[in-house]
Scaffold this motif. Structure first.
Motif, PDB file in Angstrom:
ATOM      1  N   PRO A 119     -28.447   0.499 -64.777  1.00 16.28           N
ATOM      2  CA  PRO A 119     -29.836   0.777 -65.539  1.00 16.28           C
ATOM      3  C   PRO A 119     -30.610   2.024 -64.676  1.00 16.28           C
ATOM      4  N   ALA A 120     -30.388   2.090 -63.354  1.00 12.17           N
ATOM      5  CA  ALA A 120     -31.204   3.077 -62.595  1.00 12.17           C
ATOM      6  C   ALA A 120     -30.600   4.522 -62.800  1.00 12.17           C
TER       7      ALA A 120
ATOM      8  N   GLU B 275     -23.521  -2.837 -69.575  1.00 12.53           N
ATOM      9  CA  GLU B 275     -23.702  -4.091 -68.909  1.00 12.53           C
ATOM     10  C   GLU B 275     -23.081  -5.244 -69.343  1.00 12.53           C
TER      11      GLU B 275
ATOM     12  N   THR C  98     -29.335   7.290 -56.108  1.00 14.10           N
ATOM     13  CA  THR C  98     -29.090   6.020 -56.737  1.00 14.10           C
ATOM     14  C   THR C  98     -27.702   5.315 -56.526  1.00 14.10           C
TER      15      THR C  98
ATOM     16  N   ALA D 225     -26.120   2.233 -72.460  1.00 14.63           N
ATOM     17  CA  ALA D 225     -26.087   1.579 -71.185  1.00 14.63           C
ATOM     18  C   ALA D 225     -26.174  -0.255 -71.197  1.00 14.63           C
ATOM     19  N   ARG D 226     -26.976  -0.516 -72.167  1.00 16.13           N
ATOM     20  CA  ARG D 226     -27.051  -2.067 -72.413  1.00 16.13           C
ATOM     21  C   ARG D 226     -25.639  -2.489 -72.731  1.00 16.13           C
TER      22      ARG D 226
ATOM     23  N   SER E  72     -29.711   4.486 -73.889  1.00 16.13           N
ATOM     24  CA  SER E  72     -30.307   2.995 -73.426  1.00 16.13           C
ATOM     25  C   SER E  72     -29.590   2.110 -74.099  1.00 16.13           C
TER      26      SER E  72
ATOM     27  N   VAL F  42     -28.813   5.183 -65.779  1.00 18.98           N
ATOM     28  CA  VAL F  42     -29.241   5.695 -67.032  1.00 18.98           C
ATOM     29  C   VAL F  42     -30.602   6.279 -67.079  1.00 18.98           C
ATOM     30  N   ASN F  43     -31.623   5.751 -66.168  1.00 21.66           N
ATOM     31  CA  ASN F  43     -32.968   6.098 -66.047  1.00 21.66           C
ATOM     32  C   ASN F  43     -32.993   7.560 -65.479  1.00 21.66           C
TER      33      ASN F  43
END
Length: 383
Positions: free
Chosen positions: A305-306, A374, A264, A370-371, A367, A308-309
């Motif tokens: 995003p990746a 961002e 990542t 993470a938002r 999540s 956190v995934n």
């Protein structure tokens, strides 16, 4: 009629939609009822939701049992219990009776304050580290990522400073899930960054080693890696030497996660414009300084995003330690549902739903964070 009168009349016919209509109704019209096809799909979706949600709500809340001391509270008359013969509902009395076990496992009751103190310390140090506006990140990182695990290990294991020794075989429940997740993040993030940088290194030997390490671990399932750490690894140790099984499992999860983080981060480094590399070189930055202060922060921002995934997937995969006889949250729930005084048709499903809700809560919180990162990075770039 004058042109001005026509324009004024036309303006009067146009409704002031934002002022006269409810915003929620306007959103529904635009997103769910904009065309006949959308209307049909909306109706079908609502019917499916009602068909599935209503019975679940009835089972989980309306017909559920909330009080009880044993299985008789959640069994029917034909099964020797207290409920009607056609009763079917969740057995939350089982969760309530075993809640402390779901959280602490078999950790001694008199010593559970040590678990609470450890997690309180981790939370107090993680908040300033995860808050972008708080300064002195290097100091915060050193405390949260190095000092807290050491203090937490001393508190949880004991054997020093007058604390009774608690073997890791007694650890269990949500406590084990959070410890493995927290420590795996601490170990896998720096290791993944080093592997990503090593795979892009010009030194052939280092690059080949990183490529081989990543491809090897990425091709092995985590289940197999846990079996290797639990069963095969002790066979290669010198006779009489023992390595704690909990620590072996933690390292296996961290190594498995690090290779996905490495790929990542490597993708983020490739997405950074080449001009940034050239600008750093033109300013006289050496490669380590350019990577640490200019290139790597941009790469991490691009792959939030990746990243956190990957971390969410790691958090959920901690439940696989159950196969090597380590009772994390899912394992302790499954074990408790087989207790003789709680065996009912509704007990396993109720326990699994409780575990699923706990996992969902932590994953959803991650999540949301993470938002938040961002949005914060967008505001910083706009400023």
């Amino acid at each position: 009629m004058k042109p001005g009168h026509f324009t004024a009349a036309k303006r009067q016919k146009q409704p002031d939609i934002p002022g006269r209509q409810n915003r929620l109704l306007l959103w529904l019209k635009r997103n769910l009822c904009a065309s006949p096809l959308q209307i049909a799909l909306t109706i079908i979706a609502l019917l499916l939701i009602l068909y599935s949600i209503v019975p679940f709500i009835r089972w989980a809340l309306i017909d559920a049992v909330w009080q009880g001391e044993n299985r008789h509270a959640c069994t029917t008359l034909l099964q020797g219990g207290l409920r009607a013969d056609n009763w079917s509902g969740a057995c939350w009395a089982f969760v309530r009776a075993n809640f402390s076990q779901f959280i602490y496992g078999f950790y001694p009751v008199a010593e559970r304050w040590r678990v609470i103190a450890t997690f309180a310390l981790a939370l107090l140090t993680a908040v300033p580290l995860l808050t972008p506006a708080v300064p002195h990140k290097f100091i915060n990182a050193g405390i949260a990522l190095i000092l807290v695990p050491l203090i937490g290990g001393v508190l949880l294991v004991g054997g020093v400073f007058g604390l009774p020794f608690v073997d890791t075989s007694l650890w269990g429940g949500l406590m084990v899930t959070l410890i493995i997740a927290y420590c795996s993040i601490i170990l896998s993030l720096p290791l993944g960054i080093m592997l990503a940088l090593g795979r892009r290194c010009k030194m052939a030997a280092l690059r080949l080693f990183c490529v081989a390490f990543i491809e090897l671990l990425r091709g092995i399932p985590l289940v197999a890696l846990l079996f290797i750490a639990s069963v095969l690894f002790p066979l290669f140790l010198p006779q009489g030497m023992n390595f704690d099984k909990f620590l072996r499992a933690l390292i296996a999860v961290a190594l498995f996660t690090s290779v996905y983080i490495a790929e990542t981060i490597r993708g983020g480094l490739q997405a950074v414009p080449k001009s940034q590399y050239e600008a750093a070189a033109s300013l006289g930055f050496t490669y380590p300084f350019a990577m640490a202060f200019i290139l790597l922060p941009q790469a991490v921002r691009l792959v939030i995003p990746a990243l956190v995934n990957v971390l969410i997937g790691m958090f959920k995969e901690t439940s696989l330690v159950y196969i090597i006889s380590m009772y994390d949250l899912l394992g302790i729930v499954r074990s408790a549902s087989m207790q003789a005084n709680w065996i009912t048709p509704q007990t396993p499903a109720t326990g699994l739903i409780f575990a699923g809700l706990v996992f969902w809560f932590f994953c959803f919180a991650l999540s949301l964070y993470a938002r938040f990162l961002e949005n914060y990075s967008k505001r910083e770039r706009a400023a």
